[in-house]
Scaffold this motif. Structure first.
Motif, short mmCIF file in Angstrom:
data_model
loop_
_atom_site.label_atom_id
_atom_site.label_comp_id
_atom_site.label_asym_id
_atom_site.label_seq_id
_atom_site.Cartn_x
_atom_site.Cartn_y
_atom_site.Cartn_z
N ALA A 113 0.80 -1.22 0.00
CA ALA A 113 0.00 0.00 0.00
C ALA A 113 0.83 1.27 0.00
CB ALA A 113 -0.94 -0.01 1.21
N ASP A 114 2.03 1.20 0.62
CA ASP A 114 2.85 2.41 0.72
C ASP A 114 3.89 2.51 -0.39
OD1 ASP A 114 4.35 0.28 1.54
OD2 ASP A 114 5.14 1.22 3.36
N SER A 115 3.74 1.69 -1.43
CA SER A 115 4.73 1.70 -2.52
C SER A 115 4.84 3.06 -3.18
CB SER A 115 4.36 0.65 -3.58
OG SER A 115 4.36 -0.64 -3.06
N MET A 116 3.69 3.69 -3.44
CA MET A 116 3.67 4.98 -4.12
C MET A 116 4.37 6.06 -3.29
SD MET A 116 2.51 4.98 -7.15
CE MET A 116 1.41 4.21 -8.32
N THR A 117 4.17 6.03 -1.98
CA THR A 117 4.81 7.03 -1.12
C THR A 117 6.32 6.89 -1.17
OG1 THR A 117 2.89 7.01 0.37
CG2 THR A 117 4.95 7.92 1.23
N VAL A 118 6.80 5.67 -1.10
CA VAL A 118 8.25 5.42 -1.15
C VAL A 118 8.82 5.88 -2.49
CG1 VAL A 118 10.05 3.65 -1.12
CG2 VAL A 118 8.13 3.50 0.48
N LEU A 119 8.13 5.52 -3.58
CA LEU A 119 8.59 5.92 -4.91
C LEU A 119 8.55 7.43 -5.08
CD1 LEU A 119 6.91 3.18 -7.14
CD2 LEU A 119 9.32 3.38 -6.52
N LEU A 120 7.55 8.07 -4.47
CA LEU A 120 7.45 9.53 -4.54
C LEU A 120 8.66 10.18 -3.89
CD1 LEU A 120 5.95 12.22 -4.99
CD2 LEU A 120 4.74 11.81 -2.84
N MET A 121 9.07 9.69 -2.73
CA MET A 121 10.23 10.26 -2.03
C MET A 121 11.52 10.06 -2.83
SD MET A 121 9.35 9.18 1.91
CE MET A 121 10.76 10.11 2.56
N ILE A 122 11.66 8.88 -3.43
CA ILE A 122 12.84 8.62 -4.26
C ILE A 122 12.85 9.53 -5.48
CG2 ILE A 122 14.07 6.89 -5.63
CD1 ILE A 122 12.89 4.75 -3.79
N LEU A 123 11.66 9.68 -6.09
CA LEU A 123 11.53 10.54 -7.26
C LEU A 123 11.95 11.98 -6.95
CD1 LEU A 123 10.30 10.93 -10.23
CD2 LEU A 123 8.23 11.65 -9.04
N ILE A 124 11.44 12.51 -5.84
CA ILE A 124 11.75 13.89 -5.46
C ILE A 124 13.23 14.04 -5.13
CG2 ILE A 124 11.30 15.68 -3.75
CD1 ILE A 124 9.06 15.41 -5.66
N LEU A 125 13.82 13.04 -4.48
CA LEU A 125 15.25 13.08 -4.16
C LEU A 125 16.08 13.16 -5.44
CD1 LEU A 125 17.66 12.77 -2.20
CD2 LEU A 125 17.41 10.29 -2.46
N LEU A 126 15.75 12.33 -6.42
CA LEU A 126 16.49 12.32 -7.68
C LEU A 126 16.31 13.63 -8.44
CD1 LEU A 126 15.73 8.68 -8.92
CD2 LEU A 126 17.82 9.53 -7.84
N VAL A 127 15.10 14.20 -8.35
CA VAL A 127 14.87 15.50 -8.99
C VAL A 127 15.71 16.58 -8.32
CG1 VAL A 127 13.15 17.32 -9.35
CG2 VAL A 127 12.57 14.96 -9.85
N GLY A 128 15.80 16.55 -6.99
CA GLY A 128 16.62 17.52 -6.27
C GLY A 128 18.08 17.44 -6.68
N ILE A 129 18.58 16.20 -6.82
CA ILE A 129 19.97 16.02 -7.28
C ILE A 129 20.14 16.57 -8.69
CG2 ILE A 129 21.73 14.31 -7.87
CD1 ILE A 129 20.57 12.53 -5.66
N GLY A 130 19.15 16.29 -9.54
CA GLY A 130 19.22 16.76 -10.92
C GLY A 130 19.17 18.27 -11.03
N LEU A 131 18.32 18.89 -10.21
CA LEU A 131 18.22 20.36 -10.23
C LEU A 131 19.54 21.00 -9.81
CD1 LEU A 131 14.64 21.00 -8.77
CD2 LEU A 131 15.38 21.22 -11.14
N LYS A 132 20.15 20.45 -8.76
CA LYS A 132 21.44 20.99 -8.33
C LYS A 132 22.50 20.74 -9.40
CE LYS A 132 24.85 21.06 -4.63
NZ LYS A 132 25.24 20.59 -3.29
N GLY A 133 22.43 19.56 -10.01
CA GLY A 133 23.40 19.23 -11.05
C GLY A 133 23.25 20.04 -12.31
N SER A 134 22.11 20.75 -12.47
CA SER A 134 21.92 21.58 -13.66
C SER A 134 22.86 22.78 -13.67
CB SER A 134 20.46 22.06 -13.73
OG SER A 134 20.18 22.95 -12.66
N GLY A 135 23.47 23.07 -12.52
CA GLY A 135 24.44 24.15 -12.46
C GLY A 135 23.85 25.52 -12.19
N ILE A 136 22.55 25.60 -12.06
CA ILE A 136 21.92 26.89 -11.78
C ILE A 136 21.54 26.97 -10.31
CG2 ILE A 136 19.61 26.06 -12.39
CD1 ILE A 136 19.02 28.87 -13.47
N THR A 137 21.82 28.08 -9.68
CA THR A 137 21.52 28.26 -8.27
C THR A 137 20.15 28.91 -8.10
OG1 THR A 137 22.53 30.46 -8.15
CG2 THR A 137 23.98 28.56 -7.80
N LEU A 138 19.61 28.77 -6.89
CA LEU A 138 18.32 29.37 -6.60
C LEU A 138 18.41 30.89 -6.73
CD1 LEU A 138 15.44 28.76 -5.77
CD2 LEU A 138 16.14 28.93 -3.38
N LYS A 139 19.56 31.46 -6.38
CA LYS A 139 19.76 32.90 -6.49
C LYS A 139 19.65 33.35 -7.94
CE LYS A 139 23.10 36.58 -5.44
NZ LYS A 139 24.44 36.89 -4.87
#
Length: 308
Positions: A139-165
């Motif tokens: 039942a909690d498969s989607m929640t776990v996958l959601l957290m992994i998905l968001i983590l990978l997106v965060g890594i990708g966003l930082k790896g894009s080389g653009i800062t929040l500033k």
């Protein structure tokens, strides 16, 4: 005193945002970024397949197919149309021309990826029809996958080389993001006015996917069930199809509107066609806009869906 429901809402929001910030906090490593991008691609296919499996478990689904098609059709017209119209008006009254010349080469439009994503849902649906109950995903498969998905997106966003500033200092990117977000949410409000069976917050949650189909499908499935999860999924996939086909057309006179068509995918999937049709000068706008929308989308979806 905080109610259990409010506590659940807070926990859900933390589960979405914490992996994103963890991804940003991890030391930048080229190997890690490349690995995360590769894993993200595979994870999306797994998520879509699981959504298909869950959709197959819905009782009386055959009688809901017509409703799903109707909801997707109306929601797509409203969310894509409202964002596009608002940004076209923005371009009209605040003209902006990308630096440099547009590419003379005709952009190559490929919908292969989108077709593959739809195929995963269909394959999952077929599997779900014959899968014994004891072998269904937890039942909690989607929640776990959601957290992994968001983590990978965060890594990708930082790896894009653009800062929040850098993102926040892009005036055009901020303006485009705000106008797009408000306009699409207005489309969600109209959806609520049309369908009595849908609450205002549910309509706003459905509209807040902004093209991020894998995330919206998970959040909406968890909040409203597989039927509405599929509505969110196909609504955002329709945006992807539409963007791939019409970004070059709108780029000629309304570059902000063309970038906005891609929604959250302007940072990745539709970025190549944005660059090919608008030239390198439009890329900073696409990155700034896409970055902001990728941050805003999960927050709005979780907040709106938490209210039922």
């Amino acid at each position: 005193m905080q109610t259990p429901q409010n506590l659940d809402n807070l926990i859900t929001l933390i589960l979405v945002l914490a992996p994103l910030f963890i991804g940003f906090a991890l030391p930048l490593n080229k190997t890690l970024v490349q690995l995360s991008e590769k894993m993200l691609g595979y994870l999306v296919y797994v998520i879509l397949t699981l959504i298909g499996i869950e959709l197959a478990q819905v009782e009386g689904l055959g009688s809901r197919i017509t409703d799903i098609l109707m909801y997707v059709s109306v929601l797509s017209v409203l969310t894509i149309g409202s964002g596009l119209a608002a940004l076209m008006v923005f371009d009209r009254f605040s003209p902006w021309t990308p630096a440099g010349k547009n590419s003379n080469a005709a952009p190559k439009v490929s919908i292969r990826g989108s077709l593959l994503q739809v195929s995963c849902v269909i394959i999952g649906f077929v599997i779900g029809m014959f899968l014994p109950e004891g072998y269904r995903p937890p039942a909690d498969s989607m929640t776990v996958l959601l957290m992994i998905l968001i983590l990978l997106v965060g890594i990708g966003l930082k790896g894009s080389g653009i800062t929040l500033k850098e993102v926040l200092l892009s005036k055009r990117g901020m303006q485009t993001s705000v106008i797009f977000t408000l306009a699409v949410l207005m489309g969600g409000i109209v959806f609520w006015l049309i369908f009595d069976e849908v609450s205002l917050t549910q309509s706003l949650a459905l509209a807040s996917g902004f093209g991020w189909y894998s995330l919206s499908a998970i959040v909406m499935t968890d909040a409203y069930g597989a039927v509405w999860g599929s509505v969110a999924l196909f609504n955002d996939l329709v945006r992807e199809f539409f963007a791939l086909l019409f970004i070059p057309f709108f780029m000629r006179k309304t570059p902000s509107a063309a970038v906005g068509l891609g929604g959250a995918t302007s940072l990745d999937f539709t970025l190549p066609i944005i660059q090919q049709s608008g030239g390198l000068g439009v890329v900073p706008l696409a990155i700034s806009f896409g970055f902001i929308i990728n941050i805003v989308a999960p927050v709005l979806m979780v907040v709106f869906s938490s209210f039922g």
